[in-house]
Design a protein around this motif. Structure first.
Motif, PDB file in Angstrom:
ATOM      1  N   ARG A 195      22.543  22.687  45.092  1.00 48.65           N
ATOM      2  CA  ARG A 195      23.985  21.783  45.192  1.00 48.65           C
ATOM      3  C   ARG A 195      24.952  22.175  46.521  1.00 48.65           C
ATOM      4  NH1 ARG A 195      23.693  18.988  40.359  1.00 48.65           N
ATOM      5  NH2 ARG A 195      25.712  19.971  40.328  1.00 48.65           N
ATOM      6  N   GLU A 196      24.934  23.830  46.060  1.00 57.70           N
ATOM      7  CA  GLU A 196      26.082  24.338  46.297  1.00 57.70           C
ATOM      8  C   GLU A 196      25.527  24.860  48.168  1.00 57.70           C
ATOM      9  OE1 GLU A 196      29.672  25.525  46.173  1.00 57.70           O
ATOM     10  OE2 GLU A 196      29.561  22.951  45.367  1.00 57.70           O
ATOM     11  N   CYS A 197      23.996  25.987  47.981  1.00 59.67           N
ATOM     12  CA  CYS A 197      23.647  26.441  48.766  1.00 59.67           C
ATOM     13  C   CYS A 197      22.538  25.352  49.760  1.00 59.67           C
ATOM     14  CB  CYS A 197      21.787  27.025  48.780  1.00 59.67           C
ATOM     15  SG  CYS A 197      22.649  28.584  47.361  1.00 59.67           S
ATOM     16  N   LEU A 198      23.476  23.825  49.976  1.00 62.74           N
ATOM     17  CA  LEU A 198      22.296  22.794  50.585  1.00 62.74           C
ATOM     18  C   LEU A 198      23.253  22.253  51.235  1.00 62.74           C
ATOM     19  CD1 LEU A 198      20.013  21.176  48.539  1.00 62.74           C
ATOM     20  CD2 LEU A 198      19.633  23.316  50.053  1.00 62.74           C
ATOM     21  N   ALA A 199      24.241  22.390  50.546  1.00 61.60           N
ATOM     22  CA  ALA A 199      25.729  22.046  51.366  1.00 61.60           C
ATOM     23  C   ALA A 199      26.141  22.994  51.896  1.00 61.60           C
ATOM     24  CB  ALA A 199      27.080  21.996  50.116  1.00 61.60           C
ATOM     25  N   ARG A 200      26.132  23.873  52.169  1.00 56.38           N
ATOM     26  CA  ARG A 200      26.319  24.966  53.043  1.00 56.38           C
ATOM     27  C   ARG A 200      24.885  24.739  54.415  1.00 56.38           C
ATOM     28  NH1 ARG A 200      27.950  27.421  48.651  1.00 56.38           N
ATOM     29  NH2 ARG A 200      26.319  29.261  48.486  1.00 56.38           N
ATOM     30  N   ASN A 201      24.303  24.455  54.134  1.00 55.90           N
ATOM     31  CA  ASN A 201      23.132  24.548  54.973  1.00 55.90           C
ATOM     32  C   ASN A 201      22.204  25.905  54.534  1.00 55.90           C
ATOM     33  OD1 ASN A 201      21.637  23.455  57.189  1.00 55.90           O
ATOM     34  ND2 ASN A 201      22.263  25.048  58.746  1.00 55.90           N
ATOM     35  N   GLU A 202      22.547  26.567  53.986  1.00 57.72           N
ATOM     36  CA  GLU A 202      21.222  27.432  53.219  1.00 57.72           C
ATOM     37  C   GLU A 202      20.263  27.229  53.072  1.00 57.72           C
ATOM     38  OE1 GLU A 202      25.943  30.193  52.115  1.00 57.72           O
ATOM     39  OE2 GLU A 202      24.277  29.565  51.158  1.00 57.72           O
ATOM     40  N   THR A 203      19.212  27.331  53.501  1.00 54.96           N
ATOM     41  CA  THR A 203      18.313  26.536  52.821  1.00 54.96           C
ATOM     42  C   THR A 203      16.895  27.384  52.856  1.00 54.96           C
ATOM     43  OG1 THR A 203      17.604  25.820  55.158  1.00 54.96           O
ATOM     44  CG2 THR A 203      18.933  24.091  53.655  1.00 54.96           C
ATOM     45  N   SER A 204      17.202  28.374  53.668  1.00 55.22           N
ATOM     46  CA  SER A 204      15.771  28.624  54.164  1.00 55.22           C
ATOM     47  C   SER A 204      14.825  29.939  52.231  1.00 55.22           C
ATOM     48  CB  SER A 204      15.788  31.073  55.063  1.00 55.22           C
ATOM     49  OG  SER A 204      17.324  31.404  54.182  1.00 55.22           O
ATOM     50  N   PRO A 205      13.967  30.448  52.323  1.00 55.30           N
ATOM     51  CA  PRO A 205      13.683  30.587  51.514  1.00 55.30           C
ATOM     52  C   PRO A 205      14.187  31.593  50.778  1.00 55.30           C
ATOM     53  CG  PRO A 205      11.629  30.513  52.521  1.00 55.30           C
ATOM     54  CD  PRO A 205      12.721  29.891  53.193  1.00 55.30           C
ATOM     55  N   ARG A 206      15.213  32.716  51.126  1.00 59.73           N
ATOM     56  CA  ARG A 206      15.740  33.949  50.778  1.00 59.73           C
ATOM     57  C   ARG A 206      16.952  32.743  49.794  1.00 59.73           C
ATOM     58  NH1 ARG A 206      21.698  34.805  53.477  1.00 59.73           N
ATOM     59  NH2 ARG A 206      20.902  37.043  52.273  1.00 59.73           N
ATOM     60  N   TYR A 207      17.364  31.941  49.940  1.00 60.39           N
ATOM     61  CA  TYR A 207      18.623  31.149  49.108  1.00 60.39           C
ATOM     62  C   TYR A 207      17.749  30.779  47.152  1.00 60.39           C
ATOM     63  CZ  TYR A 207      21.424  31.898  53.332  1.00 60.39           C
ATOM     64  OH  TYR A 207      21.774  32.092  54.045  1.00 60.39           O
ATOM     65  N   HIS A 208      17.049  30.596  47.343  1.00 57.34           N
ATOM     66  CA  HIS A 208      15.651  30.776  46.112  1.00 57.34           C
ATOM     67  C   HIS A 208      16.068  31.847  45.775  1.00 57.34           C
ATOM     68  CE1 HIS A 208      12.998  29.650  43.410  1.00 57.34           C
ATOM     69  NE2 HIS A 208      12.574  30.791  43.763  1.00 57.34           N
ATOM     70  N   ALA A 209      16.819  32.993  45.692  1.00 57.52           N
ATOM     71  CA  ALA A 209      16.890  34.229  45.030  1.00 57.52           C
ATOM     72  C   ALA A 209      18.348  33.948  44.483  1.00 57.52           C
ATOM     73  CB  ALA A 209      15.702  35.228  45.061  1.00 57.52           C
ATOM     74  N   LEU A 210      19.107  33.724  45.607  1.00 59.62           N
ATOM     75  CA  LEU A 210      20.369  33.468  45.338  1.00 59.62           C
ATOM     76  C   LEU A 210      20.970  32.277  44.283  1.00 59.62           C
ATOM     77  CD1 LEU A 210      21.310  34.592  49.121  1.00 59.62           C
ATOM     78  CD2 LEU A 210      21.397  36.249  46.531  1.00 59.62           C
ATOM     79  N   SER A 211      20.019  31.444  44.437  1.00 62.70           N
ATOM     80  CA  SER A 211      20.097  30.353  43.232  1.00 62.70           C
ATOM     81  C   SER A 211      19.874  30.336  42.160  1.00 62.70           C
ATOM     82  CB  SER A 211      20.145  29.272  43.814  1.00 62.70           C
ATOM     83  OG  SER A 211      18.489  28.745  43.846  1.00 62.70           O
ATOM     84  N   ARG A 212      19.695  31.407  41.850  1.00 68.82           N
ATOM     85  CA  ARG A 212      18.516  31.971  40.422  1.00 68.82           C
ATOM     86  C   ARG A 212      19.327  33.257  39.716  1.00 68.82           C
ATOM     87  NH1 ARG A 212      14.937  26.902  40.650  1.00 68.82           N
ATOM     88  NH2 ARG A 212      14.339  27.232  38.500  1.00 68.82           N
ATOM     89  N   PRO A 213      20.606  34.033  39.814  1.00 68.93           N
ATOM     90  CA  PRO A 213      20.789  34.696  39.693  1.00 68.93           C
ATOM     91  C   PRO A 213      20.501  35.403  38.323  1.00 68.93           C
ATOM     92  CG  PRO A 213      22.765  33.162  39.818  1.00 68.93           C
ATOM     93  CD  PRO A 213      21.636  32.604  40.108  1.00 68.93           C
ATOM     94  N   PRO A 214      20.639  36.775  38.333  1.00 67.41           N
ATOM     95  CA  PRO A 214      20.326  37.325  36.895  1.00 67.41           C
ATOM     96  C   PRO A 214      20.845  36.603  35.695  1.00 67.41           C
ATOM     97  CG  PRO A 214      20.094  38.932  37.966  1.00 67.41           C
ATOM     98  CD  PRO A 214      20.622  37.847  38.824  1.00 67.41           C
ATOM     99  N   CYS A 215      22.109  36.725  35.681  1.00 62.19           N
ATOM    100  CA  CYS A 215      23.028  35.935  35.012  1.00 62.19           C
ATOM    101  C   CYS A 215      22.246  34.094  34.363  1.00 62.19           C
ATOM    102  CB  CYS A 215      24.729  35.843  35.326  1.00 62.19           C
ATOM    103  SG  CYS A 215      24.471  34.242  36.598  1.00 62.19           S
ATOM    104  N   LEU A 216      22.341  34.008  35.026  1.00 60.23           N
ATOM    105  CA  LEU A 216      21.362  32.521  34.253  1.00 60.23           C
ATOM    106  C   LEU A 216      20.304  32.707  33.642  1.00 60.23           C
ATOM    107  CD1 LEU A 216      22.065  30.417  37.751  1.00 60.23           C
ATOM    108  CD2 LEU A 216      23.692  30.626  35.784  1.00 60.23           C
TER     109      LEU A 216
END
Length: 463
Positions: A195-216
């Motif tokens: 939700r945070e990524c989409l709210a910032r219009n960060e929609t490209s495939p690269r944000y898939h990895a950034l939205s699922r970091p190792p800590c989670l």
């Protein structure tokens, strides 16, 4: 004695030994391993490695989805791809859908789907609903009917279970005597990050990895192991992507928690940077958990060598790049959150791990056989029928040319998917013949096995 087939002059490699010898085959089984055996048919393996066929413990094949779609790779195409890559047994997934049908009915329907397979297949049963019938009747009955294990998701809208429901599955599995495999990522936190990524219009495939970091992934793995320890039920952590997750697994094992782990080739040869490509190209590399960094890959190898991770599966989950079921089903400008997660990997699993593992000195040849064949056969109760070269075992054998250099192209892989994320990658070491049940199923990349040559296989009694 004269055998139906003798494989001669090769170097036999198992998880425990490497030696020159012959393999005698009668019907569907290995009858003898020795010297100077005689056969009505002879296969010359001079210069080749003779290894047990691969056992791929994590394959999504012709799987039904909650939206009514079906995975593109059928049992016919997926098993052909497996043979092309030296794999002779797949463990795939029966879906648990909210369609009013019982768990047992869904399991049996999937068993019937598999009758078209060219190779032997076993089945994990996904659990997404913990109603009384599923827990009290369904799980015990599919175990009785030969399920290889259960699978639980801790993420994804249509699949995830909360902790209370997960505990019910763990208890039912303990009572029935089967393993539970877990996809470990924190659902609520990932939903927040998306939700945070989409709210910032960060929609490209690269944000898939950034939205699922190792800590989670690490948090969910820790939580899954705490719950498994509470119930005293053995679990397997699927597709471990980075060393910080394995660190938690290692600590838990030392505390006595009954946990084992697998990883996949993509976590050794791809990175998050692959998703940071122009336009929609990064979607070709999207899977969950996502590939991490080169340093993470190096760290994973250290845990593989120590045996904390002892299975390498493909997590074959093929979505074409184009087409109505593919990654671009919602258009090439769709946000990453709508792109199907998963990459194809059945045919490339063994070549990638041989090249990255054996050729680069990360593992020995015997460890390679253990990781891709023997250990998964043991984990799912199929050993010693599968995963070894010994009298009485199934004659599932791959003849491997360790010197053959191949540039991977999608045209070599025989699957139904229109791309491979490994296109253009050069590897050294490639299967030149695969025998399944004593029959030549693949020779020089030509698929000879017919639909229906494979059979459903259940865990052996006592395993």
């Amino acid at each position: 004695m004269t055998y139906d087939i003798v494989i001669r002059n090769g170097t036999i490699v198992t998880a425990d030994a490497t030696f020159r010898g012959d393999v005698g085959i009668n019907g569907a089984q290995i009858a003898a391993v020795g010297q100077h055996l005689e056969g009505r048919e002879t296969i010359d393996a001079q210069g080749l490695l003779v290894m047990p066929g691969g056992v791929d413990g994590h394959c999504h094949i012709e799987q039904d989805e909650a939206d009514g779609s079906v995975h593109e790779d059928s049992f016919s195409t997926a098993s052909a791809s497996a043979l092309a890559g030296g794999t002779t047994t797949v463990v795939c997934f029966s879906a648990h859908l909210p369609n009013g049908r019982s768990l047992v009915d869904q399991f049996e329907t999937y068993v019937e789907k598999g009758r078209r397979s060219r190779i032997d297949y076993a089945i994990h049963q996904i659990i997404t609903n913990v109603d009384e019938q599923t827990i009290a009747e369904g799980i015990p009955e599919v175990v009785r009917r030969g399920v290889a294990g259960l699978k639980v998701f801790m993420t994804y809208d249509d699949f995830h279970l909360g902790d209370g429901d997960f505990l019910k599955v763990l208890e039912a599995a303990r009572n029935a005597g089967t393993i539970v495999s877990v996809h470990c990522e924190n659902y609520e936190a990932i939903s927040f990050m998306i939700r945070e990524c989409l709210a910032r219009n960060e929609t490209s495939p690269r944000y898939h990895a950034l939205s699922r970091p190792p800590c989670l992934e690490r948090e969910a793995t820790y939580r899954a192991m705490v719950l498994a320890g509470l119930i005293e039920q053995k679990i397997q952590i699927f597709h471990v992507s980075c060393p910080e997750v394995v660190e938690e697994i290692d600590r838990a094992r030392k505390r006595g928690v009954p946990v084992v782990a697998e990883t996949c080739p993509q976590y050794f040869v791809l990175t998050g940077a692959d998703m940071d490509r122009p336009g929609f190209e990064g979607a070709r590399y999207m899977c969950s958990p996502p590939p991490r960094t080169k340093a993470d890959s190096a760290g994973l190898w250290s845990y593989v060598r120590r045996g904390v991770i002892d299975v390498i599966s493909s997590d074959h989950c093929g979505y074409s790049y184009d087409g109505p079921l593919g990654k671009s089903r919602f258009g090439r400008d769709a946000p990453f959150s709508l792109v199907p997660n998963g990459i194809p990997g059945l045919a490339t699993r063994l070549p990638l791990i041989f090249d990255e593992g054996v050729n680069r000195g990360n593992i020995t040849l015997n460890q390679f056989v253990a990781l891709v064949s023997t250990n998964p056969a043991r984990r799912y109760g199929l050993h010693p029928r599968k995963g070894t070269i010994a009298p009485g075992a199934d004659a599932d054998i791959v003849l491997w040319d360790p010197e053959k250099t191949v540039t991977i192209t999608n045209s070599l892989l025989h699957h139904a998917i229109d791309y491979t994320p490994y296109e253009g990658r050069q590897v050294k070491g490639w299967p030149v013949m695969t025998l399944s049940g004593g029959r030549i199923g693949m020779r020089d990349n030509a698929i000879l096995a017919a639909e229906g040559d494979g059979s459903f296989v259940a865990p052996l009694k006592g395993n």
